[in-house]
Design an enzyme around this catalytic site. Structure first.
Site, PDB file in Angstrom:
ATOM      1  N   ASP A 154       0.860  -1.185   0.000  1.00 24.45           N
ATOM      2  CA  ASP A 154       0.000   0.000   0.000  1.00 24.45           C
ATOM      3  C   ASP A 154       0.896   1.235   0.000  1.00 24.45           C
ATOM      4  O   ASP A 154       1.805   1.355   0.826  1.00 24.45           O
ATOM      5  CB  ASP A 154      -0.904   0.013   1.233  1.00 24.45           C
ATOM      6  CG  ASP A 154      -1.893   1.165   1.205  1.00 24.45           C
ATOM      7  OD1 ASP A 154      -2.986   0.969   0.640  1.00 24.45           O
ATOM      8  OD2 ASP A 154      -1.574   2.235   1.722  1.00 24.45           O
ATOM      9  N   LEU A 155       0.663   2.148  -0.934  1.00 28.01           N
ATOM     10  CA  LEU A 155       1.506   3.341  -1.039  1.00 28.01           C
ATOM     11  C   LEU A 155       1.204   4.319   0.089  1.00 28.01           C
ATOM     12  O   LEU A 155       0.042   4.557   0.434  1.00 28.01           O
ATOM     13  CB  LEU A 155       1.296   4.031  -2.383  1.00 28.01           C
ATOM     14  CG  LEU A 155       1.634   3.203  -3.631  1.00 28.01           C
ATOM     15  CD1 LEU A 155       1.476   4.059  -4.883  1.00 28.01           C
ATOM     16  CD2 LEU A 155       3.043   2.627  -3.555  1.00 28.01           C
ATOM     17  N   ASP A 197      -4.379   2.361  -4.772  1.00 29.53           N
ATOM     18  CA  ASP A 197      -2.920   2.360  -4.681  1.00 29.53           C
ATOM     19  C   ASP A 197      -2.427   1.091  -3.989  1.00 29.53           C
ATOM     20  O   ASP A 197      -1.399   1.101  -3.317  1.00 29.53           O
ATOM     21  CB  ASP A 197      -2.422   3.612  -3.934  1.00 29.53           C
ATOM     22  CG  ASP A 197      -2.970   3.683  -2.501  1.00 29.53           C
ATOM     23  OD1 ASP A 197      -3.951   2.979  -2.202  1.00 29.53           O
ATOM     24  OD2 ASP A 197      -2.410   4.446  -1.695  1.00 29.53           O
TER      25      ASP A 197
END
Length: 284
Positions: A154-155, A197
């Site tokens: 996960d960004l 994302d």
């Protein structure tokens, strides 16, 4: 398991609606179909993206005994109604559960299979292909008694980029991230985008589950490099969760769930690091 939790384990676009056809909950894949977040979908009527006639059809004919199958057109993120296969089940309390899939027979013949199995923005495998690859990898683990890993990525800091620079910049960040994941992925492994994302990697043929941490290090170092944008640059980092087969399980849903939970441990513990399921956190 509560039905809302099962909803988020589905790799296909899925949603729950009340007896009046208002959307109560959606999963990440469903958000991707319409190109809006959950907040924008909840409270929306099913008729809004299926069409009034299609909604009346499924609401009248769905049962609690077996899913009702229909080929319909659903509103996509591009604003057009795209052919979809819809499975609808009436819930005991009167609501509806829907699972959508692209209708391959209605897509243009050339590239139809690729379109159905890959993310349109990044070109990476999507949820459907990821699940298939993961099942193949786990079958090998059973045969050869070695290890495999699921890496949930996960960004960090992605939303502020979208808010500050716009979605065009956000899309570029996702494309660059996808390319960087491919650079650190071995032949035979899989890097996929599962929505927003969030990315997932499947690593096979590991002699030791802890070796997935080496890939985690490479992923973090690669993702944190500056991304050129309009004469300047933007940066994101990444929080990773890692589950290992067979240690943490041997079915896709369990491994994905544990990797997702481990990712949140890494995120809550400072971000830009990785955590193994039920283990400590490593920070870059």
């Amino acid at each position: 398991m509560p039905i809302r939790q099962l909803l988020h384990l589905s790799f296909d676009p899925a949603c729950l609606a009340d007896s009046n056809g208002r959307v109560l909950a959606v999963n990440a894949a469903f958000q991707d179909v319409l190109g809006v977040d959950a907040a924008g979908l909840e409270g929306l009527g099913l008729a809004g993206f299926l069409g009034q006639a299609a909604y009346l059809d499924i609401s009248r004919n769905a049962s609690v005994d077996a899913p009702l199958f229909r080929r319909l057109k659903a509103l996509s993120r591009e604003g057009a109604h795209q052919p979809m296969e819809v499975n609808c089940l009436r819930l005991p309390e009167g609501g509806l559960a829907l699972v959508l899939r692209p209708a391959l027979s209605a897509l243009p013949h050339e590239g139809a299979e690729h379109m159905a199995l890959h993310d349109a923005l990044t070109g990476l495998p999507n949820r459907v292909l990821l699940l298939d690859r993961l099942r193949q990898t786990l079958a090998r683990v059973r045969r050869h008694q070695d290890f495999a890993a699921v890496v949930f990525i996960d960004l960090d800091g992605f939303k502020p980029i979208n808010d500050t620079y716009g979605h065009e910049c956000g899309d570029e960040v996702l494309r660059v991230t996808a390319a960087r994941l491919l650079e650190v992925t071995r032949e035979g492994d899989t890097a996929s985008r599962i929505g927003g994302d969030e990315f997932v990697m499947v690593l096979g043929e590991l002699k030791n589950g802890l070796h997935a941490g080496l890939t985690g290090n490479r992923v973090i170092k690669s993702i944190t490099q500056p991304i050129p944008w309009q004469g300047g640059s933007v940066r994101v980092s990444a929080s990773l969760g890692i589950s290992v087969a067979p240690t943490d399980g041997l079915d896709p849903e369990t491994l994905l769930k544990k990797a997702d939970e481990a990712m949140y441990v890494a995120k809550k513990s400072g971000k830009n690091g990785y955590s193994f399921a039920n283990e400590s956190v490593y920070f870059e």
